[in-house]
Design an enzyme around this catalytic site. Structure first.
Site, PDB file in Angstrom:
ATOM      1  N   HIS A   1      37.206  38.210  32.280  1.00 45.67           N
ATOM      2  CA  HIS A   1      36.658  36.386  32.517  1.00 45.67           C
ATOM      3  C   HIS A   1      36.615  36.220  31.270  1.00 45.67           C
ATOM      4  CE1 HIS A   1      33.061  34.301  34.065  1.00 45.67           C
ATOM      5  NE2 HIS A   1      34.380  33.856  34.440  1.00 45.67           N
TER       6      HIS A   1
ATOM      7  N   HIS B   1      28.850  37.891  34.489  1.00 47.26           N
ATOM      8  CA  HIS B   1      28.614  37.762  35.828  1.00 47.26           C
ATOM      9  C   HIS B   1      29.546  38.442  37.015  1.00 47.26           C
ATOM     10  CE1 HIS B   1      30.199  34.742  32.566  1.00 47.26           C
ATOM     11  NE2 HIS B   1      28.868  34.210  33.428  1.00 47.26           N
TER      12      HIS B   1
END
Length: 217
Positions: free
Chosen positions: A134, A153
């Site tokens: 990501h 995250h």
């Protein structure tokens, strides 16, 4: 006698109209004739223009000698074969080794169950990039569910299923190492990644540059 009287009773006004109309027609015809001769038509004769195209012959000289054309051959840049672990370091499920492969931080993990692209006696040893797909944060291994977790995250990748993303923001699998197991020595070698590591446009080329001290350029 009656017929003679009938002829004598012709309307004089009607006779005048007929005579006047005939005279008008005669005058109009005479005017047309006179006008035609008095104002003759002017006819403009246009000469056609003729365009002549001049033919030009071109002579191409053919060289009798052949000059070799230089060619550029692209060099194939690939991954290197590098030892990343030994089976003696991975004796129990949940054990792992953190190491560097071509300048990239990677995990070599024993999952305890046959895993996709796994090697070793039980096909349960896998390797993955430690950088989240990501945004590149370093992942943490959770042996309770055989997932690599992103503490930033909260993304998760299942390492038993080829690094498939199961939770979080990433829209692609985690880059997995192609491993090779040497039964005679127990050594485990990395042969390359199956997809781009986060932050790279050519993982192999940039890895070679890092190994030679050239950075990521």
């Amino acid at each position: 006698m009656a017929e003679g009287k009938k002829k004598d009773n012709v309307d004089p006004n009607r006779r005048a109209v007929i005579i006047g109309g005939a005279a008008a027609v005669a005058g109009l015809a005479a005017g047309i004739v006179i006008g035609g001769y008095g104002f003759p038509r002017t006819t403009k004769v246009v000469q056609p223009q003729v365009t002549v195209e001049k033919e030009v012959s071109t002579i191409t000289q053919v060289s009798t000698t052949t000059t070799p054309v230089p060619t550029t051959v692209a060099q194939q840049v690939g991954y290197v074969k590098q030892k990343v672990a030994n089976i003696s370091q991975l004796t129990s499920p949940g054990q792992y080794v953190t190491t560097m492969y071509m300048g990239y931080l990677v995990y070599i993990i024993k999952t305890g169950i046959p895993s996709e692209n796994g090697v070793g006696p039980n096909n349960d040893i896998v390797g993955f990039s430690a950088s989240c797909a990501h945004m590149g944060y370093i992942l943490v291994y959770d042996p309770s569910n055989n997932c690599l977790l992103c503490p930033q995250h909260f993304s998760q990748y299942d390492i038993t299923r080829g690094g498939m993303q199961v939770v979080g923001h990433p829209n692609q699998f985690l880059p997995q190492l192609i491993l090779e197991y040497d039964e005679s020595t127990g050594d485990i070698y990395a042969l390359g990644f199956n997809r781009l590591v986060y932050g790279t446009y050519n993982t192999a080329l940039q890895g070679l540059a890092q190994m030679s001290g050239g950075g990521n350029s």
